[in-house]
Design a protein around this motif. Structure first.
Motif, PDB file in Angstrom:
ATOM      1  N   VAL A   9       0.853  -1.192   0.000  1.00 61.24           N
ATOM      2  CA  VAL A   9       0.000   0.000   0.000  1.00 61.24           C
ATOM      3  C   VAL A   9       0.891   1.245   0.000  1.00 61.24           C
ATOM      4  CG1 VAL A   9      -0.198  -0.070   2.526  1.00 61.24           C
ATOM      5  CG2 VAL A   9      -1.876   1.203   1.194  1.00 61.24           C
ATOM      6  N   THR A  10       0.494   2.234  -0.776  1.00 58.61           N
ATOM      7  CA  THR A  10       1.231   3.505  -0.844  1.00 58.61           C
ATOM      8  C   THR A  10       0.367   4.639  -0.335  1.00 58.61           C
ATOM      9  OG1 THR A  10       2.621   2.791  -2.687  1.00 58.61           O
ATOM     10  CG2 THR A  10       2.364   5.157  -2.363  1.00 58.61           C
ATOM     11  N   LEU A  11       0.935   5.391   0.587  1.00 57.48           N
ATOM     12  CA  LEU A  11       0.263   6.558   1.160  1.00 57.48           C
ATOM     13  C   LEU A  11       0.883   7.808   0.525  1.00 57.48           C
ATOM     14  CD1 LEU A  11       0.318   5.467   4.922  1.00 57.48           C
ATOM     15  CD2 LEU A  11      -1.275   4.793   3.109  1.00 57.48           C
ATOM     16  N   ASP A  12       0.029   8.654  -0.041  1.00 55.43           N
ATOM     17  CA  ASP A  12       0.518   9.803  -0.789  1.00 55.43           C
ATOM     18  C   ASP A  12       0.618  11.047   0.088  1.00 55.43           C
ATOM     19  OD1 ASP A  12      -1.501   8.830  -3.650  1.00 55.43           O
ATOM     20  OD2 ASP A  12       0.513   8.212  -3.060  1.00 55.43           O
ATOM     21  N   CYS A  13       1.619  11.872  -0.208  1.00 53.88           N
ATOM     22  CA  CYS A  13       1.794  13.138   0.494  1.00 53.88           C
ATOM     23  C   CYS A  13       2.321  14.160  -0.503  1.00 53.88           C
ATOM     24  CB  CYS A  13       2.766  12.985   1.655  1.00 53.88           C
ATOM     25  SG  CYS A  13       3.176  14.534   2.502  1.00 53.88           S
ATOM     26  N   VAL A  14       1.635  15.268  -0.630  1.00 54.52           N
ATOM     27  CA  VAL A  14       2.063  16.372  -1.492  1.00 54.52           C
ATOM     28  C   VAL A  14       2.165  17.612  -0.625  1.00 54.52           C
ATOM     29  CG1 VAL A  14       1.413  17.837  -3.433  1.00 54.52           C
ATOM     30  CG2 VAL A  14       0.981  15.379  -3.542  1.00 54.52           C
ATOM     31  N   TYR A  15       3.216  18.399  -0.842  1.00 55.98           N
ATOM     32  CA  TYR A  15       3.428  19.547   0.035  1.00 55.98           C
ATOM     33  C   TYR A  15       3.651  20.814  -0.787  1.00 55.98           C
ATOM     34  CZ  TYR A  15       8.313  18.789  -1.148  1.00 55.98           C
ATOM     35  OH  TYR A  15       9.490  18.640  -1.842  1.00 55.98           O
ATOM     36  N   PHE A  38      10.891  10.348  -2.238  1.00 55.48           N
ATOM     37  CA  PHE A  38      10.854  11.813  -2.190  1.00 55.48           C
ATOM     38  C   PHE A  38      11.148  12.332  -3.596  1.00 55.48           C
ATOM     39  CE2 PHE A  38      11.103  16.022  -1.280  1.00 55.48           C
ATOM     40  CZ  PHE A  38      12.326  16.571  -0.944  1.00 55.48           C
ATOM     41  N   GLN A  39      10.214  13.081  -4.156  1.00 58.52           N
ATOM     42  CA  GLN A  39      10.422  13.675  -5.472  1.00 58.52           C
ATOM     43  C   GLN A  39      10.166  15.166  -5.377  1.00 58.52           C
ATOM     44  OE1 GLN A  39       8.468  11.715  -8.714  1.00 58.52           O
ATOM     45  NE2 GLN A  39       9.827   9.947  -8.568  1.00 58.52           N
ATOM     46  N   LYS A  40      11.245  15.913  -5.417  1.00 58.08           N
ATOM     47  CA  LYS A  40      11.137  17.357  -5.282  1.00 58.08           C
ATOM     48  C   LYS A  40      10.416  17.969  -6.487  1.00 58.08           C
ATOM     49  CE  LYS A  40      14.237  20.722  -3.213  1.00 58.08           C
ATOM     50  NZ  LYS A  40      15.655  20.982  -2.887  1.00 58.08           N
ATOM     51  N   SER A  41      10.584  17.359  -7.648  1.00 62.11           N
ATOM     52  CA  SER A  41       9.987  17.914  -8.879  1.00 62.11           C
ATOM     53  C   SER A  41       8.464  17.926  -8.803  1.00 62.11           C
ATOM     54  CB  SER A  41      10.444  17.108 -10.095  1.00 62.11           C
ATOM     55  OG  SER A  41      10.043  15.750  -9.952  1.00 62.11           O
ATOM     56  N   THR A  42       7.919  16.991  -8.055  1.00 62.67           N
ATOM     57  CA  THR A  42       6.455  16.928  -7.916  1.00 62.67           C
ATOM     58  C   THR A  42       6.006  17.273  -6.508  1.00 62.67           C
ATOM     59  OG1 THR A  42       6.598  14.557  -7.466  1.00 62.67           O
ATOM     60  CG2 THR A  42       6.166  15.217  -9.753  1.00 62.67           C
ATOM     61  N   SER A  43       6.947  17.723  -5.672  1.00 64.09           N
ATOM     62  CA  SER A  43       6.652  18.073  -4.269  1.00 64.09           C
ATOM     63  C   SER A  43       5.895  16.946  -3.573  1.00 64.09           C
ATOM     64  CB  SER A  43       5.833  19.368  -4.208  1.00 64.09           C
ATOM     65  OG  SER A  43       6.556  20.438  -4.736  1.00 64.09           O
ATOM     66  N   ARG A  51      13.306  13.620   6.504  1.00 63.79           N
ATOM     67  CA  ARG A  51      14.060  13.757   5.260  1.00 63.79           C
ATOM     68  C   ARG A  51      14.245  15.226   4.950  1.00 63.79           C
ATOM     69  NH1 ARG A  51      16.125  10.400   1.494  1.00 63.79           N
ATOM     70  NH2 ARG A  51      16.003   9.185   3.379  1.00 63.79           N
ATOM     71  N   ASN A  52      15.487  15.658   4.655  1.00 65.20           N
ATOM     72  CA  ASN A  52      15.689  17.073   4.331  1.00 65.20           C
ATOM     73  C   ASN A  52      15.522  17.324   2.843  1.00 65.20           C
ATOM     74  OD1 ASN A  52      18.234  17.447   2.803  1.00 65.20           O
ATOM     75  ND2 ASN A  52      19.180  16.528   4.593  1.00 65.20           N
ATOM     76  N   SER A  53      15.291  18.566   2.506  1.00 63.74           N
ATOM     77  CA  SER A  53      14.924  18.951   1.138  1.00 63.74           C
ATOM     78  C   SER A  53      16.046  18.754   0.134  1.00 63.74           C
ATOM     79  CB  SER A  53      14.447  20.404   1.113  1.00 63.74           C
ATOM     80  OG  SER A  53      15.412  21.258   1.717  1.00 63.74           O
TER      81      SER A  53
END
Lengths: 115, 114
Positions: free
Chosen positions: A19-25, A68-73, A51-53
């Motif tokens: 299972v994958t839990l999504d998080c967008v910031y 962690f994908q910074k391109s998609t936040s 996790r740092n940016s």
């Protein structure tokens, strides 16, 4: 202003499913940290990961992994081979560095793992 | 030892009572926090102490009074609460407020105001 969106509110899976839990910031800061916390029915928030940016490496800890994908936040959390003990509310959170910084939580995702 | 302890676990109080919630950590952390959490909601920050001084007060009503007697202890004094104050009260600590480090939470006190 910072914002964390956990679009999924409730997820129900059968034991052993992944299972994958999504998080967008959203944030205007260049330096920030992301977290996942687990809150079982007992109530205590259990720290899972920070996790740092600047570190986009994926991380794996046992059955848990984070992408962690910074391109998609996005900072998504996957549980492999889920177990009944994984049933809990999971919060994604964001904080910037500096004085008076505060954790911004998402609304949480309730995960139910059925035997 | 990443443990934060809180007492009591459960508390029932009338609107005229005075009670206190207690929190303790022995991780050498210099930042301590009080959060309030209603059912099916994320925790809401109430107060932050940094090096035993109040650093953040999120406009919390004066019927909630925090106290940090030393670097390991954090209290929340309650007086003349309202039924809507019933919630889970969580204490947390972190290494330093400026480092954006992980906050470690206690098990919480479930408060019911009658």
């Amino acid at each position: 202003a910072q914002k964390v969106t956990q679009a999924q509110t409730e997820i129900s899976v059968v034991e052993k499913e992944d299972v994958t839990l999504d998080c967008v910031y959203e944030t205007r800061d260049t330096t920030y940290y992301l977290f996942w916390y687990k809150q079982p029915p007992s109530g205590e928030l259990v720290f899972l990961i920070r996790r740092n940016s600047f570190d986009e490496q994926n991380e794996i800890s046992g059955r848990y992994s984070w992408n962690f994908q910074k391109s998609t936040s996005s900072f998504n959390f996957t549980i492999t081979a889920s177990q009944v003990v994984d049933s809990a509310v999971y919060f994604c959170a964001l904080i910037r560095t500096g004085a008076n910084s505060k954790l911004t939580f998402g609304k949480g995702i309730t995960l139910s793992v059925r035997p | 030892d990443t443990e934060v302890t809180q007492t009591p676990k459960h508390l029932v109080m009338g609107m005229t009572n005075k009670k206190s919630l207690k929190c303790e950590q022995h991780m050498g952390h210099r930042a301590m926090y009080w959060y309030k959490q209603k059912a099916k909601k994320p925790p809401e920050l109430m107060f932050v102490y940094s090096y035993e001084k109040l650093s953040i007060n999120e406009s919390v009503p004066s019927r909630f009074s925090p106290e940090c007697p030393n670097s390991s202890l954090l209290n929340l004094h309650l007086h003349a609460l309202q039924p809507e104050d019933s919630a889970l009260y969580l204490c947390a600590s972190s290494q330093d407020i400026t480092l954006a480090g992980a906050q470690y939470f206690g098990p919480g006190t479930r408060l019911l105001v009658l």
